[in-house]
Design a protein around this motif. Structure first.
Motif, short mmCIF file in Angstrom:
data_model
loop_
_atom_site.label_atom_id
_atom_site.label_comp_id
_atom_site.label_asym_id
_atom_site.label_seq_id
_atom_site.Cartn_x
_atom_site.Cartn_y
_atom_site.Cartn_z
N THR A 112 -13.09 16.32 -32.52
CA THR A 112 -12.42 17.27 -31.62
C THR A 112 -11.53 16.57 -30.60
O THR A 112 -10.74 17.23 -29.92
N ALA A 113 -11.65 15.26 -30.49
CA ALA A 113 -10.75 14.50 -29.61
C ALA A 113 -9.38 14.31 -30.27
O ALA A 113 -8.42 13.93 -29.60
N LEU A 114 -9.29 14.61 -31.57
CA LEU A 114 -8.02 14.45 -32.28
C LEU A 114 -7.12 15.66 -32.03
O LEU A 114 -7.60 16.79 -31.96
N PRO A 115 -5.81 15.46 -31.91
CA PRO A 115 -4.88 16.58 -31.70
C PRO A 115 -4.97 17.61 -32.82
O PRO A 115 -4.99 17.25 -34.01
N GLY A 116 -5.05 18.87 -32.45
CA GLY A 116 -5.08 19.95 -33.43
C GLY A 116 -6.42 20.20 -34.07
O GLY A 116 -6.54 21.07 -34.95
N VAL A 117 -7.45 19.47 -33.64
CA VAL A 117 -8.78 19.62 -34.22
C VAL A 117 -9.72 20.29 -33.21
O VAL A 117 -10.09 19.68 -32.21
N GLY A 118 -10.07 21.54 -33.49
CA GLY A 118 -11.03 22.25 -32.65
C GLY A 118 -12.41 22.20 -33.27
O GLY A 118 -12.64 21.54 -34.28
N ARG A 119 -13.32 22.92 -32.69
CA ARG A 119 -14.71 22.91 -33.16
C ARG A 119 -14.82 23.41 -34.61
O ARG A 119 -15.55 22.84 -35.41
N LYS A 120 -14.09 24.47 -34.93
CA LYS A 120 -14.17 25.02 -36.29
C LYS A 120 -13.68 23.99 -37.31
O LYS A 120 -14.33 23.78 -38.34
N THR A 121 -12.54 23.37 -37.04
CA THR A 121 -12.01 22.36 -37.95
C THR A 121 -12.98 21.20 -38.11
O THR A 121 -13.24 20.73 -39.22
N ALA A 122 -13.55 20.75 -37.00
CA ALA A 122 -14.52 19.65 -37.05
C ALA A 122 -15.73 20.03 -37.89
O ALA A 122 -16.22 19.24 -38.69
N ASN A 123 -16.20 21.26 -37.73
CA ASN A 123 -17.35 21.71 -38.49
C ASN A 123 -17.07 21.74 -39.99
O ASN A 123 -17.93 21.40 -40.80
#
Length: 217
Positions: A112-123
């Motif tokens: 989630t520290a990456l640009p454009g990556v939220g919790r849903k994307t990380a999951n």
């Protein structure tokens, strides 16, 4: 739903589709991350069409950085919000090269520290790439969770917390895939197809949608 009903809910979905997978096309973990970032407010079909040629030549963050933002835009210009997504993909690729040796990190905080990556994307990435028991709550899962009574919540995070508590061990890795596919193809937003739903009797939604006349005939 009771614990027994939740177990039966997932047992039936698993019986119908024993090996659920994301419908995004990718060849490695990095491509998965890019595809999920691109899929925000876009369909998997649209993303797959845009990345078909891109992923033939770009398989690593370094190759993406070399392609550049303008080069990436040419591939993904059919996707909504492609300007911002291209900027984020290039930026996150630079960070992966600089800080992670070109590898995609496995933990949520680093993702989630990456640009454009939220919790849903990380999951999604944690689940699909690393087999983590995560629940990526998109609009489909949010709807199915609330409509069926499986996992009620006023926000995606609230629904995610309910799923974390309620989904039994045998189904935790595949749960978010089953729910997404169920919401995409059966428990649809406007008119749920209750008449062909394998878990209709366990669902709190009322009244159940009857089959179209053509189907009844």
């Amino acid at each position: 739903m009771t614990k027994a009903e939740v177990f039966e809910f997932f047992r039936r979905l698993a019986e119908d589709n024993p090996s659920p997978e994301t419908e995004l096309a990718f060849g490695n973990t990095y491509q998965l991350l890019v595809a999920v970032v691109l899929s925000a407010q876009s369909t998997d079909v649209g993303v797959n069409k845009a990345t078909r040629e891109l992923f033939k030549t770009v398989t690593t963050p370094a190759q993406m950085v070399a392609l550049g933002e303008e080069g990436l835009k040419e591939h993904i210009k059919t996707i909504g919000l492609f300007n911002g997504k291209a900027k984020n993909v290039i930026a996150l690729s630079e960070i992966l090269v600089r800080d992670h040796g070109g590898d995609v990190p496995q933990d949520r905080d680093a993702l989630t520290a990456l640009p454009g990556v939220g919790r849903k994307t990380a999951n999604v990435v944690m689940n699909c790439a690393f087999g983590a028991e995560t629940f990526a709550v998109d609009t489909h899962i949010f709807r199915v969770g609330n409509r069926t009574g499986l996992a009620k919540g006023k926000s995606p995070l609230a629904v995610e917390r309910q799923l974390e508590k309620k989904v039994p061990a045998p189904f935790r890795v595949g749960a978010h895939h089953w729910l997404i596919l169920h919401g995409r193809y059966i428990c649809k937003a406007r008119t749920p197809e209750c008449w062909r739903c394998p878990v209709a009797d366990l669902c709190a939604f009322k009244p159940k949608t009857a089959a179209p006349k053509s189907k009844r005939a």
